[in-house]
Design a protein around this motif. Structure first.
Motif, PDB file in Angstrom:
ATOM      1  N   ALA A   2       0.815  -1.218   0.000  1.00  0.00           N
ATOM      2  CA  ALA A   2       0.000   0.000   0.000  1.00  0.00           C
ATOM      3  C   ALA A   2       0.845   1.264   0.000  1.00  0.00           C
ATOM      4  CB  ALA A   2      -0.935   0.004   1.206  1.00  0.00           C
ATOM      5  N   VAL A   3       1.978   1.238   0.730  1.00  0.00           N
ATOM      6  CA  VAL A   3       2.861   2.411   0.831  1.00  0.00           C
ATOM      7  C   VAL A   3       4.293   1.946   0.631  1.00  0.00           C
ATOM      8  CG1 VAL A   3       3.700   4.270   2.309  1.00  0.00           C
ATOM      9  CG2 VAL A   3       1.300   3.574   2.443  1.00  0.00           C
ATOM     10  N   ASP A   4       5.023   2.653  -0.219  1.00  0.00           N
ATOM     11  CA  ASP A   4       6.421   2.318  -0.481  1.00  0.00           C
ATOM     12  C   ASP A   4       7.225   3.615  -0.472  1.00  0.00           C
ATOM     13  OD1 ASP A   4       8.803   1.184  -1.192  1.00  0.00           O
ATOM     14  OD2 ASP A   4       8.224   0.674  -3.241  1.00  0.00           O
ATOM     15  N   LYS A   5       8.003   3.830   0.588  1.00  0.00           N
ATOM     16  CA  LYS A   5       8.819   5.045   0.698  1.00  0.00           C
ATOM     17  C   LYS A   5      10.295   4.663   0.657  1.00  0.00           C
ATOM     18  CE  LYS A   5       5.457   7.680   3.442  1.00  0.00           C
ATOM     19  NZ  LYS A   5       5.251   8.535   4.629  1.00  0.00           N
ATOM     20  N   MET A   6      11.048   5.391  -0.149  1.00  0.00           N
ATOM     21  CA  MET A   6      12.489   5.173  -0.221  1.00  0.00           C
ATOM     22  C   MET A   6      13.189   6.514  -0.079  1.00  0.00           C
ATOM     23  SD  MET A   6      14.657   3.047  -3.089  1.00  0.00           S
ATOM     24  CE  MET A   6      13.710   1.562  -2.856  1.00  0.00           C
ATOM     25  N   ILE A   7      14.123   6.592   0.864  1.00  0.00           N
ATOM     26  CA  ILE A   7      14.824   7.843   1.162  1.00  0.00           C
ATOM     27  C   ILE A   7      16.319   7.623   0.977  1.00  0.00           C
ATOM     28  CG2 ILE A   7      15.217   9.629   2.899  1.00  0.00           C
ATOM     29  CD1 ILE A   7      12.634   8.287   4.284  1.00  0.00           C
ATOM     30  N   VAL A  15      16.987  12.644  -1.414  1.00  0.00           N
ATOM     31  CA  VAL A  15      15.975  12.397  -2.442  1.00  0.00           C
ATOM     32  C   VAL A  15      15.003  11.368  -1.876  1.00  0.00           C
ATOM     33  CG1 VAL A  15      15.535  11.764  -4.835  1.00  0.00           C
ATOM     34  CG2 VAL A  15      17.733  12.770  -4.213  1.00  0.00           C
ATOM     35  N   GLN A  16      13.717  11.697  -1.891  1.00  0.00           N
ATOM     36  CA  GLN A  16      12.705  10.808  -1.324  1.00  0.00           C
ATOM     37  C   GLN A  16      11.632  10.512  -2.356  1.00  0.00           C
ATOM     38  OE1 GLN A  16      11.114  12.013   2.452  1.00  0.00           O
ATOM     39  NE2 GLN A  16       9.616  10.368   2.536  1.00  0.00           N
ATOM     40  N   ARG A  17      11.357   9.214  -2.531  1.00  0.00           N
ATOM     41  CA  ARG A  17      10.279   8.793  -3.436  1.00  0.00           C
ATOM     42  C   ARG A  17       9.186   8.123  -2.615  1.00  0.00           C
ATOM     43  NH1 ARG A  17      10.992   3.759  -7.375  1.00  0.00           N
ATOM     44  NH2 ARG A  17      10.586   2.742  -5.386  1.00  0.00           N
ATOM     45  N   ASN A  18       8.001   8.714  -2.613  1.00  0.00           N
ATOM     46  CA  ASN A  18       6.838   8.147  -1.912  1.00  0.00           C
ATOM     47  C   ASN A  18       5.852   7.625  -2.947  1.00  0.00           C
ATOM     48  OD1 ASN A  18       8.052   9.064   0.384  1.00  0.00           O
ATOM     49  ND2 ASN A  18       6.536  10.609   0.881  1.00  0.00           N
ATOM     50  N   THR A  19       5.546   6.339  -2.877  1.00  0.00           N
ATOM     51  CA  THR A  19       4.594   5.729  -3.806  1.00  0.00           C
ATOM     52  C   THR A  19       3.446   5.127  -3.006  1.00  0.00           C
ATOM     53  OG1 THR A  19       6.478   5.123  -5.201  1.00  0.00           O
ATOM     54  CG2 THR A  19       4.359   4.137  -5.749  1.00  0.00           C
ATOM     55  N   PHE A  20       2.218   5.456  -3.401  1.00  0.00           N
ATOM     56  CA  PHE A  20       1.018   4.955  -2.718  1.00  0.00           C
ATOM     57  C   PHE A  20       0.173   4.165  -3.707  1.00  0.00           C
ATOM     58  CE2 PHE A  20       2.388   8.884  -0.761  1.00  0.00           C
ATOM     59  CZ  PHE A  20       2.385   8.587   0.592  1.00  0.00           C
ATOM     60  N   TYR A  21      -0.294   3.002  -3.277  1.00  0.00           N
ATOM     61  CA  TYR A  21      -1.120   2.144  -4.134  1.00  0.00           C
ATOM     62  C   TYR A  21      -2.505   2.021  -3.510  1.00  0.00           C
ATOM     63  CZ  TYR A  21       3.538   0.693  -5.758  1.00  0.00           C
ATOM     64  OH  TYR A  21       4.815   0.675  -6.233  1.00  0.00           O
TER      65      TYR A  21
END
Length: 332
Positions: free
Chosen positions: A200-205, A219-225
Motif C-alpha cells: 500500500a505504501v512504499d517510501k524510499m529515502i 531524495v525521497q520517493r513516496n509511492t502509494f497504491y
C-alpha cells in the motif's frame, strides 16, 4: 511523489555574513518525519497513474493520468550524477523474494523462506498498534556484523496469520555506489476484502553526500497504491505502443484534482516552493548561485546564459576536471 532536498540544513548557512541574503530559507526548512533531520525541499514532482496487469497472456502497462512539478528543477536539467545515483537506488524492492538487488549488491530479504533465519538475528521488541492493527515489533540485524545485509524492524500482525503489516529497512553506510551515504526503505501492506495481501505504501529515502565541502542532499520517493481491482481488464485497454502512455490532459490538472488524489498532504515547505523561488530570484547574486548550482547538479557548465543565444559548447564533466592522487598530485 519525488522530492529533492538539502539534507541536514544548518542555521550556519543563513548566519554566515557572506550568505545573509539566504536568511529567508529558514522559513522554508522543515523536519523530515522519516529521518528526523532538518531538510530544505528544492523541488517536488508528483504523478498519478493506473497500473494494468494481465496474467495470461502476461502484460503490464501504465497510464499516466496526472503529472506536475515545481521548484528549482524548472531551472536545471537533471544531471548525470543525480541520474546515475537515482537509477541505482530507486529500484523496486520486493521483500517477499529471497534476494533483493539494490545498490549493486544482492541483499537477503529478512523474510526469506530459505535464507533469513541463518543470516539474521531477530529480537521481539514490543507490541503496539500500527494503524488499526495490533502488531509485534521484531527488530533484526545480520548475525555477523561484517556481512552486507539489511537492518531494521518488521511489524507482524498479532493474530494467527502473522502477516507482515509494515517493514522498515536500512542500508549500512558502506556501499560501492558513489555519493550514497544512507538509504531507508519503509513499506506498508494491506489485506484486500478478497484476502490478498498488497503493498500500500512504499517510501524510499536516499541521503547523498557529493564531496566533503558540498552540503548533503536527500531524495525521497513516496509511492502509494490504492483502488485495487481484480476484475478482468478489456483487451483494448492494453492496445497502445510502449510500456507507458500519458493522457493528453495529464499536465493540465487543477489543484482540486491533486487535493483529491493525494493520500498524504504536501509538507508546508513543498507547498511554498514557488514563494522560495521568487525570493531567490530577487537576490542580487542569484545568477552566480544558479551558475554554481548548475555546475554541481548538471555536471556541465554552459558557455552562454542567454535564452536568445543558447550554449553551443558545454564544459564538463565538472567532477573530473580537477583530480588528485598520491602519485601525480594535483591534476587538470
Amino acid at each position: 511523489k519525488l522530492t529533492f532536498s538539502v539534507n541536514e540544513f544548518s542555521e550556519k548557512l543563513y548566519k554566515n555574513e557572506h550568505l545573509k541574503e539566504f536568511s529567508f530559507l529558514k522559513d522554508h526548512a522543515e523536519i523530515c518525519p522519516e529521518t528526523g533531520k532538518q531538510i530544505l525541499p528544492l523541488s517536488v514532482q508528483e504523478s498519478t497513474l493506473k497500473h494494468i496487469y494481465s496474467k495470461n497472456p502476461k502484460k503490464e502497462k501504465e497510464i499516466i493520468t496526472g503529472e506536475r512539478e515545481k521548484g528549482v528543477n524548472k531551472l536545471f536539467k537533471t544531471g548525470d550524477i543525480l541520474n546515475s545515483v537515482l537509477e541505482e537506488c530507486f529500484t523496486d524492492v520486493n521483500i517477499n523474494e529471497d534476494y533483493i538487488r539494490l545498490l549493486k549488491q544482492r541483499f537477503i530479504s529478512p523474510i526469506s523462506t530459505h535464507l533469513a533465519i541463518g543470516f539474521y538475528r531477530y529480537f521481539i521488541a514490543d507490541t503496539l498498534m500500527v494503524g488499526n492493527d495490533k502488531c509485534i515489533e521484531v527488530n533484526f540485524t545480520p548475525n555477523n556484523p561484517q556481512d552486507f545485509g539489511f537492518m531494521g524492524s518488521l511489524y507482524v500482525l498479532a493474530d494467527s496469520s502473522y502477516r507482515l503489516k509494515k517493514a522498515m529497512l536500512e542500508i549500512p553506510l558502506r556501499s560501492d555506489v558513489n555519493y550514497v551515504e544512507h538509504l531507508n526503505i519503509i513499506q506498508e501492506f494491506n489485506i484486500l476484502p478478497t484476502g490478498e495481501q498488497v503493498l500500500a505504501v512504499d517510501k524510499m529515502i536516499v541521503q547523498l553526500k557529493v564531496t566533503e565541502f558540498v552540503t548533503k542532499f536527500q531524495v525521497q520517493r513516496n509511492t502509494f497504491y490504492n483502488n485495487f481491482s481484480l476484475e478482468e481488464i478489456p483487451e483494448k485497454t492494453f492496445k497502445f505502443a510502449g510500456e507507458r502512455k500519458t493522457e493528453s490532459n495529464a499536465s493540465l490538472r487543477d489543484e482540486a484534482f491533486w487535493q483529491q488524489q493525494r493520500p498524504e498532504k504536501l509538507m508546508k515547505s513543498e507547498e511554498d516552493m514557488d514563494k522560495m523561488l521568487k525570493s531567490m530570484s530577487e537576490m542580487n547574486n542569484f545568477k552566480i548561485f544558479l551558475f554554481i548550482g548548475k555546475a554541481f547538479i548538471e555536471n556541465f557548465v554552459e558557455t552562454s546564459s542567454s535564452p536568445e543565444k543558447p550554449s553551443k559548447v558545454d564544459i564538463g564533466p565538472v567532477n573530473t576536471i580537477f583530480s588528485q592522487n598520491f602519485v601525480d598530485g594535483f591534476r587538470l
